[in-house]
Design a protein around this motif. Sequence first.
Motif, PDB file in Angstrom:
ATOM      1  N   LEU A  64      37.041  30.557  40.885  1.00  0.00           N
ATOM      2  CA  LEU A  64      36.779  32.012  39.947  1.00  0.00           C
ATOM      3  C   LEU A  64      38.091  32.271  40.274  1.00  0.00           C
ATOM      4  N   GLY A  65      38.581  32.246  40.676  1.00  0.00           N
ATOM      5  CA  GLY A  65      40.322  33.053  40.690  1.00  0.00           C
ATOM      6  C   GLY A  65      40.864  32.358  39.829  1.00  0.00           C
ATOM      7  N   ILE A  66      40.686  31.411  39.652  1.00  0.00           N
ATOM      8  CA  ILE A  66      41.685  30.601  38.453  1.00  0.00           C
ATOM      9  C   ILE A  66      40.909  30.691  36.925  1.00  0.00           C
ATOM     10  N   ILE A  67      40.047  30.985  37.295  1.00  0.00           N
ATOM     11  CA  ILE A  67      38.229  31.756  35.957  1.00  0.00           C
ATOM     12  C   ILE A  67      39.157  32.717  35.729  1.00  0.00           C
ATOM     13  N   TYR A  68      40.296  33.918  36.313  1.00  0.00           N
ATOM     14  CA  TYR A  68      40.173  35.411  36.529  1.00  0.00           C
ATOM     15  C   TYR A  68      41.657  34.487  35.823  1.00  0.00           C
ATOM     16  N   LEU A  69      42.925  33.595  35.606  1.00  0.00           N
ATOM     17  CA  LEU A  69      43.708  33.882  35.621  1.00  0.00           C
ATOM     18  C   LEU A  69      44.239  32.813  34.460  1.00  0.00           C
ATOM     19  N   VAL A  71      37.945  42.072  37.477  1.00  0.00           N
ATOM     20  CA  VAL A  71      39.394  42.048  38.142  1.00  0.00           C
ATOM     21  C   VAL A  71      38.900  42.707  39.502  1.00  0.00           C
ATOM     22  N   PRO A  72      38.903  44.363  39.425  1.00  0.00           N
ATOM     23  CA  PRO A  72      39.480  44.771  40.987  1.00  0.00           C
ATOM     24  C   PRO A  72      38.084  44.282  42.410  1.00  0.00           C
ATOM     25  N   GLU A  95      46.343  32.936  50.007  1.00  0.00           N
ATOM     26  CA  GLU A  95      45.567  33.563  49.596  1.00  0.00           C
ATOM     27  C   GLU A  95      46.723  35.202  49.382  1.00  0.00           C
ATOM     28  N   ILE A  96      47.896  35.243  49.765  1.00  0.00           N
ATOM     29  CA  ILE A  96      48.635  36.399  49.213  1.00  0.00           C
ATOM     30  C   ILE A  96      49.301  36.166  48.142  1.00  0.00           C
ATOM     31  N   ILE A  97      49.920  35.017  47.773  1.00  0.00           N
ATOM     32  CA  ILE A  97      50.550  34.470  46.858  1.00  0.00           C
ATOM     33  C   ILE A  97      49.285  34.591  45.507  1.00  0.00           C
ATOM     34  N   PHE A  98      47.984  33.791  45.680  1.00  0.00           N
ATOM     35  CA  PHE A  98      47.570  33.805  44.931  1.00  0.00           C
ATOM     36  C   PHE A  98      46.384  35.584  44.176  1.00  0.00           C
ATOM     37  N   VAL A  99      46.999  36.621  44.965  1.00  0.00           N
ATOM     38  CA  VAL A  99      46.429  37.700  44.327  1.00  0.00           C
ATOM     39  C   VAL A  99      47.440  38.926  44.362  1.00  0.00           C
ATOM     40  N   VAL A 100      48.758  38.202  43.977  1.00  0.00           N
ATOM     41  CA  VAL A 100      49.884  38.506  43.454  1.00  0.00           C
ATOM     42  C   VAL A 100      49.740  38.060  42.142  1.00  0.00           C
ATOM     43  N   ILE A 101      49.713  36.700  42.002  1.00  0.00           N
ATOM     44  CA  ILE A 101      50.033  36.147  40.892  1.00  0.00           C
ATOM     45  C   ILE A 101      48.631  36.674  39.714  1.00  0.00           C
ATOM     46  N   ILE A 102      47.829  37.218  39.581  1.00  0.00           N
ATOM     47  CA  ILE A 102      46.142  37.601  40.025  1.00  0.00           C
ATOM     48  C   ILE A 102      47.144  39.036  39.500  1.00  0.00           C
ATOM     49  N   ILE A 103      47.231  40.304  39.930  1.00  0.00           N
ATOM     50  CA  ILE A 103      47.834  41.146  39.695  1.00  0.00           C
ATOM     51  C   ILE A 103      48.757  41.126  38.755  1.00  0.00           C
ATOM     52  N   PHE A 104      50.362  40.340  38.605  1.00  0.00           N
ATOM     53  CA  PHE A 104      51.091  40.545  38.066  1.00  0.00           C
ATOM     54  C   PHE A 104      50.260  40.116  35.994  1.00  0.00           C
ATOM     55  N   SER A 105      49.397  38.971  36.099  1.00  0.00           N
ATOM     56  CA  SER A 105      48.669  38.802  35.021  1.00  0.00           C
ATOM     57  C   SER A 105      47.849  39.735  34.566  1.00  0.00           C
TER      58      SER A 105
END
Length: 92
Positions: A2-7, A35-36, A72-82
């Motif tokens: 699901l996270g990949i879809i959001y990215l 997303v939130p 997971e922390i890196i993934f959250v940061v990437i989603i937030i910045f995207s």
Amino acid sequence: MLGIIYLIFAQDKNTELLLDSSINVFFTLVLPATVPIYLMVLMFDIIMVAVRFSSSTINYEISFFKKVMIFEIIFVVIIIFSWAPYFFSVFN
């Protein structure tokens, strides 16, 4: 997954709300609205992983759960910045 879809489908700041077809509703309304929620679930999972590896006594489990938490922390940061430009444009 699901996270990949959001990215992949992160909206840009000039995205307009389109309600003419179900696929446009999904990409311009449903996806940004969830997303939130997804980010909160990921952050809760980070807390649960931290609790799990802090109570573990086996070294390979501790190292595995630390790697999971860092990912997971890196993934959250990437989603937030995207997604940040989209949400800044919505709330300005």
